[in-house]
Structure formats: C-alpha cells, structure tokens
Scaffold this motif. Structure first.
Motif, PDB file in Angstrom:
ATOM      1  N   UNK A 178       0.876  -1.185   0.000  1.00  0.00           N
ATOM      2  CA  UNK A 178       0.000   0.000   0.000  1.00  0.00           C
ATOM      3  C   UNK A 178       0.906   1.224   0.000  1.00  0.00           C
ATOM      4  N   UNK A 179       0.754   2.066  -1.020  1.00  0.00           N
ATOM      5  CA  UNK A 179       1.619   3.247  -1.138  1.00  0.00           C
ATOM      6  C   UNK A 179       0.778   4.508  -1.053  1.00  0.00           C
ATOM      7  N   UNK A 180       1.194   5.441  -0.185  1.00  0.00           N
ATOM      8  CA  UNK A 180       0.467   6.709  -0.026  1.00  0.00           C
ATOM      9  C   UNK A 180       1.473   7.855   0.092  1.00  0.00           C
ATOM     10  N   UNK A 181       1.230   8.881  -0.704  1.00  0.00           N
ATOM     11  CA  UNK A 181       2.096  10.064  -0.677  1.00  0.00           C
ATOM     12  C   UNK A 181       1.892  10.825  -1.966  1.00  0.00           C
ATOM     13  N   UNK A 182       2.941  11.477  -2.445  1.00  0.00           N
ATOM     14  CA  UNK A 182       2.789  12.242  -3.682  1.00  0.00           C
ATOM     15  C   UNK A 182       2.534  11.277  -4.845  1.00  0.00           C
ATOM     16  N   UNK A 183       1.958  11.820  -5.907  1.00  0.00           N
ATOM     17  CA  UNK A 183       1.566  10.965  -7.033  1.00  0.00           C
ATOM     18  C   UNK A 183       2.770  10.217  -7.601  1.00  0.00           C
ATOM     19  N   UNK A 184       3.920  10.881  -7.656  1.00  0.00           N
ATOM     20  CA  UNK A 184       5.081  10.216  -8.251  1.00  0.00           C
ATOM     21  C   UNK A 184       5.538   9.023  -7.395  1.00  0.00           C
ATOM     22  N   UNK A 185       5.483   9.177  -6.092  1.00  0.00           N
ATOM     23  CA  UNK A 185       5.876   8.065  -5.210  1.00  0.00           C
ATOM     24  C   UNK A 185       4.966   6.853  -5.438  1.00  0.00           C
ATOM     25  N   UNK A 186       3.669   7.125  -5.577  1.00  0.00           N
ATOM     26  CA  UNK A 186       2.710   6.019  -5.758  1.00  0.00           C
ATOM     27  C   UNK A 186       2.894   5.377  -7.136  1.00  0.00           C
ATOM     28  N   UNK A 187       3.115   6.224  -8.137  1.00  0.00           N
ATOM     29  CA  UNK A 187       3.346   5.719  -9.491  1.00  0.00           C
ATOM     30  C   UNK A 187       4.605   4.835  -9.507  1.00  0.00           C
ATOM     31  N   UNK A 188       5.679   5.333  -8.892  1.00  0.00           N
ATOM     32  CA  UNK A 188       6.949   4.595  -8.895  1.00  0.00           C
ATOM     33  C   UNK A 188       6.810   3.281  -8.127  1.00  0.00           C
ATOM     34  N   UNK A 189       6.033   3.291  -7.063  1.00  0.00           N
ATOM     35  CA  UNK A 189       5.834   2.065  -6.276  1.00  0.00           C
ATOM     36  C   UNK A 189       5.055   1.039  -7.100  1.00  0.00           C
ATOM     37  N   UNK A 190       3.993   1.506  -7.767  1.00  0.00           N
ATOM     38  CA  UNK A 190       3.181   0.580  -8.577  1.00  0.00           C
ATOM     39  C   UNK A 190       3.995   0.017  -9.736  1.00  0.00           C
ATOM     40  N   UNK A 191       4.835   0.867 -10.314  1.00  0.00           N
ATOM     41  CA  UNK A 191       5.687   0.418 -11.428  1.00  0.00           C
ATOM     42  C   UNK A 191       6.660  -0.670 -10.957  1.00  0.00           C
ATOM     43  N   UNK A 192       7.197  -0.480  -9.734  1.00  0.00           N
ATOM     44  CA  UNK A 192       8.189  -1.432  -9.204  1.00  0.00           C
ATOM     45  C   UNK A 192       7.551  -2.778  -8.879  1.00  0.00           C
ATOM     46  N   UNK A 193       6.298  -2.774  -8.411  1.00  0.00           N
ATOM     47  CA  UNK A 193       5.707  -4.041  -7.960  1.00  0.00           C
ATOM     48  C   UNK A 193       4.993  -4.805  -9.078  1.00  0.00           C
ATOM     49  N   UNK A 194       4.729  -4.112 -10.194  1.00  0.00           N
ATOM     50  CA  UNK A 194       3.974  -4.791 -11.264  1.00  0.00           C
ATOM     51  C   UNK A 194       4.681  -6.055 -11.751  1.00  0.00           C
ATOM     52  N   UNK A 195       5.989  -5.970 -12.106  1.00  0.00           N
ATOM     53  CA  UNK A 195       6.645  -7.200 -12.561  1.00  0.00           C
ATOM     54  C   UNK A 195       6.770  -8.257 -11.465  1.00  0.00           C
ATOM     55  N   UNK A 196       6.651  -7.835 -10.198  1.00  0.00           N
ATOM     56  CA  UNK A 196       6.751  -8.793  -9.088  1.00  0.00           C
ATOM     57  C   UNK A 196       5.413  -9.466  -8.807  1.00  0.00           C
ATOM     58  N   UNK A 197       4.343  -8.922  -9.425  1.00  0.00           N
ATOM     59  CA  UNK A 197       3.014  -9.526  -9.269  1.00  0.00           C
ATOM     60  C   UNK A 197       2.426  -9.344  -7.881  1.00  0.00           C
ATOM     61  N   UNK A 198       2.809  -8.276  -7.179  1.00  0.00           N
ATOM     62  CA  UNK A 198       2.254  -8.042  -5.836  1.00  0.00           C
ATOM     63  C   UNK A 198       1.194  -6.950  -5.929  1.00  0.00           C
ATOM     64  N   UNK A 199      -0.009  -7.259  -5.528  1.00  0.00           N
ATOM     65  CA  UNK A 199      -1.114  -6.287  -5.566  1.00  0.00           C
ATOM     66  C   UNK A 199      -0.695  -5.012  -4.830  1.00  0.00           C
TER      67      UNK A 199
END
Ligand SMILES: Cc1cc2nc3c(=O)[nH]c(=O)nc-3n(C[C@H](O)[C@H](O)[C@H](O)COP(=O)(O)OP(=O)(O)OC[C@H]3O[C@@H](n4cnc5c(N)ncnc54)[C@H](O)[C@@H]3O)c2cc1C
Ligand code: FES
Length: 277
Positions: free
Chosen positions: A185-206
């Motif tokens: 679960x990522x919360x903060x500025x939009x870029x932080x959330x975007x970067x977190x989602x980008x990092x976890x996508x290939x790892x397959x973690x919701x």
C-alpha cells in the motif's frame, strides 16, 4: 465553524492540524479524508485523516504546504476556527488479515497511512513500513510507526537513515526479503505512488494507492476528480481514493493534476504579496 485544537510543524513544510469535529471523529476509518476550507473565501482542500480521537471529538490531518490554501492552513493556530470541515469522505481502505503487508509512505502520506498501519496490525497482519523521505529531517511519526509495525525501514537520499535511494529499489528488496508479500500500500505524492506501482507490477504483488486528484465537492457531483482505473472512469472521491495501482491511468492523472497550474501560481503570488501575515 470548527475549532482548531492544534496546528504544529512536524517537519520543514509539513504541518499537523487537529480540528474539533466530533461527528467526523466518531465515524472515521483508515483511508478516508475530510474537506476543509481554510477561510470563507478559500478553496475546499481534501486532506486524509491521519488520526482521530472519538472521545475528544477530534480529527487530525498532516499536510504539505504547496499552494495558497495549504499556506493559509499553515498560519492558523489553536483556538482559530475553520468555516467548513466535512467528512469522513471516500471509501475506507480494505483492512483484513492478508498476511504480510508492505506500506510505502512519503511526505504527507506518512501521516495519511498511519491509521491503516494501525488497523492492519490489529487485524493480525505482519506490517512492514518503508518510509521515504529526501532527508532525515523530513521524517516524522517514527515512534508511532514503530509502535504498530513489525519493522520500519527508511529510504532517503542523505544516507542518514541507512539510505538506499528512492523508493523503487528498496521496495523491490523489501518485497524479496519479506516474501511472500500479500499486498503493498503506497500513499504520498503521485510520483511516489506511481513509482511504487511500477516497481511491484513485474513482481506480481497487488499494490493499492490512494489517489489525490484535484477535488471540489468530494461527493461525486462535480466530476473534478475523474480518473481512469480498471479501464473505467472513476470518481476518486466516491469510488476511491484507494485503487489498484497497476490499473490506474497515470498519464491522465498527472495531466489532469496540472489543469490549474498557472492559476495556482498566480493565486500564490497574490496571496504572498497582499495577504500573508
Ligand atoms: C483524497 C485526497 C487526500 C489528500 N490528502 C492530503 C493530505 O493528507 N495531506 C496533504 O498535504 N495533501 C493531501 N492532498 C492534496 C491536497 O488536497 C492538495 O495539496 C491541496 O488541495 C493543494 O491546495 P493549495 O491551494 O495549497 O495548492 P494549489 O494551489 O491547489 O496547488 C499548488 C501546486 O500543488 C500541486 N497540487 C495541486 N493539487 C494537488 C494535489 N491534489 N495533490 C498534490 N499536489 C497537488 C500542483 O503541482 C500545484 O501546482 C489530498 C488530496 C486528495 C484528493
Ligand atoms: S470531487 Fe467532485 S466528483 Fe469527486
């Protein structure tokens, strides 16, 4: 009118505000937000609920000073009043016994994610927090997080906190070290959330993010907070603010958030030149 019980600086440019709002305090849940007007002529500012005290009847938010309205909030003091505070708004975050949950929090998100950290721990999860701040001076509520998390890690750029740089790499390392991770679960500025989602996508973690588009009414009527998630148009104020970060149209979100950029800058210049105490 709602009375301010406390307003204090937590870190450079980051402030806490505690407002007497018993009805909101009674109903608040993790992930929800309030809309507050700093003065009668001001904008309606959405702020996540960072804590509440139902007995005292107060709600607390943590905010970053970015423009005119947050600047107005930052000069209010205990005993002052705000003309409007409405909430709790938005859908509460999903809290369940997931397993291991990694929280990524930065900037005002350190405050905003705290109620979910506390609730996830109470629901039996292993909770690992990764707090991102450009420097150690920008970290606050360390002890609050330590009290409700199994592990608190930091990423910063000034090497003072066992730094490992900006979020994506430390997040990948944390997900590997804590495997299996049920969700991030990522919360903060939009870029932080975007970067977190980008990092976890290939790892397959919701990965859940709490979107912060421009909002006006906060009740699904005006359309200002329109965004695209799961391939469909959503209103962040009533359908969110939590969404699956792997299914957000980030380009659209970044673009829509810039809609009033010139007006916002002009407004801030005018406020600083004519009204700032
Ligand atoms: C559901 C929700 C919860 C939020 N929770 C918090 C919170 O807990 N703490 C907090 O500090 N902020 C939070 N925000 C963002 C906050 O509402 C804005 O930062 C605030 O409205 C900006 O008002 P302003 O007049 O000071 O700045 P503006 O003059 O409106 O904007 C100045 C600059 O700030 C940036 N900006 C504008 N809107 C946003 C936005 N929505 N988010 C981030 N940057 C923005 C833009 O780059 C803009 O140029 C939340 C937003 C939403 C939608
Ligand atoms: S803020 Fe108006 S519809 Fe969401």
């Amino acid at each position: 009118m709602a009375k301010i019980l406390e307003r204090k600086r937590l870190a450079p440019n980051i402030h806490l505000i505690e407002v007497l709002a018993p009805e909101i305090a009674r109903k608040s849940r993790p992930g929800q937000f309030v809309i507050v007007m700093p003065d009668e002529k001001g904008e309606r500012v959405p702020l996540s609920i960072a804590d509440w005290d139902a007995d005292k009847g107060s709600v607390t938010s943590v905010f970053l000073v970015v423009g005119t309205s947050t600047r107005k909030l930052a000069v209010l003091e205990a005993g002052d009043e705000v003309p409007v505070i409405v909430g709790p708004l938005g859908r509460p975050s999903e809290i369940a016994p997931f397993g291991t949950v990694v929280l990524v929090a930065g900037c005002f998100g350190i405050g905003a994610l705290y109620p979910a950290a506390r609730a996830l721990k109470a629901a039996g999860n292993r909770v690992v927090a990764l707090i991102d701040a450009k420097s150690e001076d920008l970290v606050y509520w360390k002890e609050r997080y330590r009290a409700v998390c199994d592990k608190v890690l930091f990423s910063s750029r000034d090497q003072a906190l066992g730094s490992r740089g900006f979020v994506p790499r430390p997040l990948e390392e944390t997900v590997a070290a804590e495997a299996p991770v049920a969700r991030v679960i990522a919360v903060g500025c939009t870029y932080l959330m975007y970067a977190s989602a980008l990092a976890t996508k290939p790892l397959g973690v919701k990965t859940i993010v709490s979107l912060n588009p421009i909002m006006v009414d906060g009740t699904g009527m005006c359309g200002a907070c329109r965004c695209t998630a799961e391939g469909r148009t959503k209103f962040a104020c009533v359908d969110g603010p939590d969404f699956d970060g792997h299914q957000v149209d980030w380009d659209e979100l970044f673009m829509r958030r810039k809609s009033y950029f010139d007006d916002e800058i002009r407004s801030l210049c005018r406020y600083e030149e004519t009204e700032l105490p």
